[in-house]
Enzyme design. Structure first.
Site, PDB file in Angstrom:
ATOM      1  N   HIS A 268       0.768  -1.226  -0.076  1.00 45.63           N
ATOM      2  CA  HIS A 268      -0.055   0.011   0.073  1.00 45.63           C
ATOM      3  C   HIS A 268       0.985   1.280  -0.137  1.00 45.63           C
ATOM      4  O   HIS A 268       0.921   1.890  -0.916  1.00 45.63           O
ATOM      5  CB  HIS A 268      -1.076   0.153   1.253  1.00 45.63           C
TER       6      HIS A 268
ATOM      7  N   HIS B 225      -2.239  -0.480 -12.003  1.00 47.93           N
ATOM      8  CA  HIS B 225      -2.992   0.199 -11.068  1.00 47.93           C
ATOM      9  C   HIS B 225      -4.476  -0.850 -10.966  1.00 47.93           C
ATOM     10  O   HIS B 225      -5.076  -1.170 -12.089  1.00 47.93           O
ATOM     11  CB  HIS B 225      -3.484   1.311 -10.861  1.00 47.93           C
TER      12      HIS B 225
ATOM     13  N   ASP C 159       2.786   6.544  -7.758  1.00 51.11           N
ATOM     14  CA  ASP C 159       4.170   6.058  -7.084  1.00 51.11           C
ATOM     15  C   ASP C 159       5.410   6.213  -7.898  1.00 51.11           C
ATOM     16  O   ASP C 159       6.506   6.186  -7.474  1.00 51.11           O
ATOM     17  CB  ASP C 159       4.189   4.590  -6.406  1.00 51.11           C
TER      18      ASP C 159
HETATM   19  N1  CMC Z   1       4.834  -4.510 -14.471  1.00 52.97           N
HETATM   20  C1  CMC Z   1       4.837  -5.539 -15.406  1.00 52.97           C
HETATM   21  N2  CMC Z   1       3.560  -6.299 -15.585  1.00 52.97           N
HETATM   22  C2  CMC Z   1       2.367  -5.791 -14.766  1.00 52.97           C
HETATM   23  C3  CMC Z   1       2.608  -4.942 -13.819  1.00 52.97           C
HETATM   24  C4  CMC Z   1       3.825  -4.509 -13.768  1.00 52.97           C
HETATM   25  N3  CMC Z   1       3.685  -3.300 -12.794  1.00 52.97           N
HETATM   26  N4  CMC Z   1       1.376  -4.689 -13.249  1.00 52.97           N
HETATM   27  C5  CMC Z   1       0.519  -5.670 -13.984  1.00 52.97           C
HETATM   28  N5  CMC Z   1       1.274  -6.496 -14.727  1.00 52.97           N
HETATM   29  C6  CMC Z   1       0.675  -7.406 -15.727  1.00 52.97           C
HETATM   30  C7  CMC Z   1       0.454  -8.496 -14.938  1.00 52.97           C
HETATM   31  O1  CMC Z   1       1.664  -9.419 -15.030  1.00 52.97           O
HETATM   32  C8  CMC Z   1      -0.791  -9.304 -15.778  1.00 52.97           C
HETATM   33  O2  CMC Z   1      -0.210  -9.675 -16.943  1.00 52.97           O
HETATM   34  P1  CMC Z   1      -0.750 -11.227 -17.380  1.00 52.97           P
HETATM   35  O3  CMC Z   1      -2.036 -10.968 -17.754  1.00 52.97           O
HETATM   36  O4  CMC Z   1       0.254 -11.298 -18.422  1.00 52.97           O
HETATM   37  O5  CMC Z   1      -0.644 -12.208 -16.325  1.00 52.97           O
HETATM   38  C9  CMC Z   1      -1.438  -7.979 -16.005  1.00 52.97           C
HETATM   39  O6  CMC Z   1      -0.563  -7.086 -16.127  1.00 52.97           O
HETATM   40  C10 CMC Z   1      -2.418  -7.527 -14.693  1.00 52.97           C
HETATM   41  O7  CMC Z   1      -1.851  -7.808 -13.671  1.00 52.97           O
HETATM   42  P2  CMC Z   1      -2.537  -7.856 -12.268  1.00 52.97           P
HETATM   43  O8  CMC Z   1      -1.727  -8.256 -11.241  1.00 52.97           O
HETATM   44  O9  CMC Z   1      -3.701  -8.975 -12.668  1.00 52.97           O
HETATM   45  O10 CMC Z   1      -3.296  -6.476 -12.175  1.00 52.97           O
HETATM   46  P3  CMC Z   1      -3.892  -6.135 -10.680  1.00 52.97           P
HETATM   47  O11 CMC Z   1      -4.955  -4.904 -10.531  1.00 52.97           O
HETATM   48  O12 CMC Z   1      -4.156  -7.085  -9.670  1.00 52.97           O
HETATM   49  O13 CMC Z   1      -2.673  -5.265  -9.977  1.00 52.97           O
HETATM   50  C11 CMC Z   1      -0.965  -3.784  -9.188  1.00 52.97           C
HETATM   51  C12 CMC Z   1      -2.387  -3.810  -9.726  1.00 52.97           C
HETATM   52  C13 CMC Z   1      -0.855  -2.175  -8.932  1.00 52.97           C
HETATM   53  C14 CMC Z   1      -0.924  -4.519  -7.881  1.00 52.97           C
HETATM   54  C15 CMC Z   1       0.148  -4.062 -10.155  1.00 52.97           C
HETATM   55  O14 CMC Z   1      -0.002  -3.321 -11.487  1.00 52.97           O
HETATM   56  C16 CMC Z   1       1.472  -3.929  -9.799  1.00 52.97           C
HETATM   57  O15 CMC Z   1       1.925  -4.617  -9.160  1.00 52.97           O
HETATM   58  N6  CMC Z   1       2.000  -2.733 -10.005  1.00 52.97           N
HETATM   59  C17 CMC Z   1       3.401  -2.398  -9.519  1.00 52.97           C
HETATM   60  C18 CMC Z   1       3.410  -1.905  -8.146  1.00 52.97           C
HETATM   61  C19 CMC Z   1       2.786  -0.626  -7.831  1.00 52.97           C
HETATM   62  O16 CMC Z   1       3.130   0.335  -8.807  1.00 52.97           O
HETATM   63  N7  CMC Z   1       1.942  -0.331  -7.047  1.00 52.97           N
HETATM   64  C20 CMC Z   1       1.355   0.897  -6.831  1.00 52.97           C
HETATM   65  C21 CMC Z   1       0.141   1.113  -7.026  1.00 52.97           C
HETATM   66  S1  CMC Z   1      -0.755   2.958  -6.977  1.00 52.97           S
HETATM   67  C22 CMC Z   1      -0.752   3.090  -5.154  1.00 52.97           C
HETATM   68  C23 CMC Z   1      -1.952   3.634  -4.536  1.00 52.97           C
HETATM   69  O17 CMC Z   1      -2.868   4.058  -5.588  1.00 52.97           O
HETATM   70  O18 CMC Z   1      -2.189   3.673  -3.576  1.00 52.97           O
END
Ligand code: CMC
Length: 676
Positions: free
Chosen positions: A515, A554, A610
């Site tokens: 988070h 995100h 971020d």
């Molecule tokens: N880099 C590479 N690939 C990614 C990334 C990333 N940062 N984020 C998602 N993907 C890919 C993921 O591998 C998946 O690919 P596939 O369909 O081939 O398996 C696809 O995109 C969908 O990803 P997901 O994990 O199902 O998406 P999610 O909505 O569960 O995750 C997230 C969202 C923010 C956790 C994720 O994008 C992530 O880990 N980002 C990096 C960490 C980050 O920057 N976090 C800060 C978020 S903003 C803080 C706030 O608003 O409070």
């Protein structure tokens, strides 16, 4: 503080509570309609429905435009089971005196609540015959006519209501609905817009406005003029679609249970079905009933909220209807905090008073300082913040009187005022430097910079560019609807604990790397990549699934996070003061290449808040452990606004999820000497 509390019964009051309520009632300013409405809510929550009805009626008598009190009165009638008795009493009163205006109005409201629209219609009409100049009476009649589907007649009545009082937001929202239904989109949008201007928290008018804009803007004559305009229009259109969904009242989900062959109709409201409505779906007598299973709340709305709107597809973030771009451009953080908490932007005098109150509360008790000095020299500042915010509750023991609006107000001021002081003390502790007391001649962000960086100078002069960048960062982090930490605040707050403890729960949730810690991970990633030459191999690794591009992607935004765009603009100012970071070049190039790459575009992965915030914090000389602390300072206003909304929301109760039990049952106890 908002007086717009709404009513729902909770638990029967015991003697002590009744005494407290009565003493509260005695202290009420007899001309304060909002206070009577709040009193009514308190009575109602304690099951004292008769008293609640009197209090709501009193509020309405003092302010006939107080829509929320009228609604509460309806709810109190409707849910108390007293409706029939009340109707009989009123009928009796009307038999004795057919010209009893108050009885006519109250009967009308009660009949409307009971769904007897024709009777309500005739009662309101009789009331109008006695008092033709009441805008509210014409509005009530119009609402009843509209509910009866008599749109043209409703339109005539609501127009009269507006003629008598052009500033009646309730009537304006209603005319917006009626005109919309009659296909007069432009006029509907105008009326709804005016209703929102008069009362920004009038959610229905906002939804209506969006709906009409949507209807209006999809006509060919309203072709999108600029790409920015198109972007905003898209957002409004989506908002409008939400409103269309919200307006489909009476929708039902038809469910057939294959286990029993029984069919059920579940009402759909605002695009949701109530999980509790599933409970009726049973296989037999002893069956508890169906539940919804939703780990991590992926598809569960836990509350109704009028604070923050996000459209992840369009990359839109709005607080109380104002775009984050406008707020960052034109408001200060404290002004945004006021907006989030009170529902409307402050006037100059309201803002002055708000800022003065907060500035006068920036100091903390010396024992808090002593308490913080007790931490180990290298204590994580987030851990110190969790503990010290929680500890504040012990300094203000009456803070748990959360039903008293005045008590709430003062704790809110204290929390906003003291959070930067605690955060800066934690930083100085970590640095091994003496704590710096607040300087109340400085503004919110400037004072924070002073408490962080002041050394031997008599008074610290913050650079205005850094001060503004920091203030904008606080605004950007102020609220983001039901994220993990806000849900923690709401959940802990639902136990009716004091707000310091609830906010401490929010800080605790933010402590987690998933988070509040992603900006740290993004900075470390940039440091590891080091130079632009290393970007291609890094991206290959990401695409091969070896790691993630931190600061990208995100759960909600499937477009450029609007907050990232704003931070990017302020980076230059910070670097101008602090010197350029070599990592900025890496970050810019990384963003460019990722946005050119099909892997990222096809997955809708864009920079989030971020991606760049870590660079700013680093440029400000902050250790990474302080990054989530900075987030917590800004988010405090959102936590408070959400907490307050929850406290005033009659639908909320103690948060208590259910479970699917997967363990064993009815095992035979084995004495320890017999265990293998
Ligand atoms: N880099 C590479 N690939 C990614 C990334 C990333 N940062 N984020 C998602 N993907 C890919 C993921 O591998 C998946 O690919 P596939 O369909 O081939 O398996 C696809 O995109 C969908 O990803 P997901 O994990 O199902 O998406 P999610 O909505 O569960 O995750 C997230 C969202 C923010 C956790 C994720 O994008 C992530 O880990 N980002 C990096 C960490 C980050 O920057 N976090 C800060 C978020 S903003 C803080 C706030 O608003 O409070």
């Amino acid at each position: 503080m908002s007086a717009a509390a709404t009513a729902r019964p909770m638990a029967a009051a015991h003697g002590g509570e009744i005494d407290i309520l009565r003493s509260f009632a005695r202290r009420i300013d007899p001309s304060d309609a909002g206070a009577y409405n709040n009193l009514g809510v308190l009575y109602f929550r304690k099951g004292l429905t008769d008293e609640a009805i009197v209090a709501f009626s009193r509020a309405l008598a003092l302010d006939e435009r107080m829509h929320v009190a009228r609604r509460n009165l309806e709810i109190a009638y409707g849910e108390s089971g007293l409706l029939e008795r009340r109707l009989q009493e009123l009928e009796e009163r009307l038999r004795t005196n057919p010209a009893d205006l108050e009885a006519l109005v109250q009967s009308g409201i009660a009949e409307k609540t009971a769904g007897h629209l024709e009777r309500a219609h005739s009662l309101f009409q009789r009331a109008i015959d006695l008092d033709q100049d009441s805008s509210v009476l014409h509005f009530l009649l119009a609402e009843t006519l509209y509910n009866r589907g008599l749109h043209e007649e409703a339109l005539r009545s609501v127009k009269q209501s507006i003629e008598l009082n052009p500033d009646n937001p309730d009537a304006l929202y209603l005319i917006g609905f009626i005109l919309g239904d009659l296909g007069r989109a432009e006029e509907a949008a105008d009326a709804s817009r005016r209703a929102v201007q008069l009362n920004p928290t009038l959610v229905r008018a906002q939804a209506n406005l969006s709906l009409e804009m949507y209807r209006h803007e999809v006509t060919p004559s309203q072709a999108h003029k600029t790409s920015a305009g198109a972007h905003i229009t898209l957002g409004r259109a989506k908002l409008g679609r939400t409103a269309v969904a919200a307006n489909m009242r009476g929708g039902k989900l038809l469910v057939t249970d294959s286990r029993t062959g029984s069919s059920y109709e579940l009402p759909i409201t605002d695009g949701t079905v109530r999980a509790l409505d599933l409970r009726q779906i049973k296989t037999g007598e002893g069956d508890f009933g169906l539940m919804a299973y939703d780990p991590a709340y992926m598809n569960t709305a836990s509350c109704r909220s009028a604070i923050t709107y996000i459209d992840g597809d369009a990359g839109i973030l709005q607080h109380r209807g104002y775009s984050i771009e406008q707020l960052c451009e034109r408001s200060s953080y404290l002004e945004v905090a006021y907006l989030l908490i009170n529902g409307a932007l402050p006037t100059t005098s309201e803002l002055d008073e708000w800022v003065r109150d907060i500035t006068l509360h920036t100091f903390v008790h010396e024992n808090i300082k002593a308490f913080m000095l007790g931490f180990r020299y290298d204590a994580n500042p987030m851990g110190m913040l969790v503990a010290s915010v929680g500890a504040l509750s012990t300094f203000y023991p009456n803070a748990n009187d959360i039903h008293d609006p005045e008590v709430r107000r003062i704790q809110i001021i204290r929390l906003l005022a003291k959070m930067p002081t605690l955060a800066a003390f934690a930083f100085r502790h970590n640095m091994g430097q003496p704590y710096v007391y607040p300087d109340n001649d400085l503004e919110y962000a400037g004072n924070f910079l002073s408490m962080m960086y002041k050394m031997t100078e008599l008074s610290y002069k913050p650079d205005p560019r850094l001060e503004r960048a920091l203030d904008v960062l606080f605004i950007l982090h102020a609220d983001h609807e039901q994220n993990a930490s806000t849900s923690a605040v709401r959940s802990v707050g639902s136990t009716q604990v004091d707000p310091y403890t609830a906010v401490a729960a929010g800080v605790a949730a933010l402590y987690g790397p998933l988070h509040g810690g992603a900006n740290e991970a993004a900075l470390r990633m940039l440091q590891r990549i080091g130079t632009v030459e290393n970007i291609p191999s890094f991206l290959e690794g990401v695409k091969a699934g070896e790691e993630r591009l931190m600061g990208f992607g995100h759960r909600v935004y499937k477009n450029y996070d609007p907050r990232a765009r704003i931070i990017r603009k302020h980076l230059d100012d910070v670097f101008e003061v602090r010197g350029m970071s070599p990592l900025l070049k890496v970050a810019s190039e990384l963003e460019k290449r990722a946005l050119d790459d099909e892997y990222f575009t096809s997955r809708k992965l864009y920079p989030n808040v971020d991606f760049y915030s870590g660079l700013i914090y680093e440029a400000l000389g902050l250790p990474v452990a302080m990054f989530p602390v900075m987030f917590a300072i800004g988010r405090t206003s959102g936590w408070i606004a959400q907490w307050l909304e929850m406290v005033e929301d009659p639908e909320q109760k103690i948060a208590r999820p259910r479970q699917i039990y997967t363990g064993e049952r009815d095992r035979e106890y084995v004495p320890i000497e017999q265990r293998g």
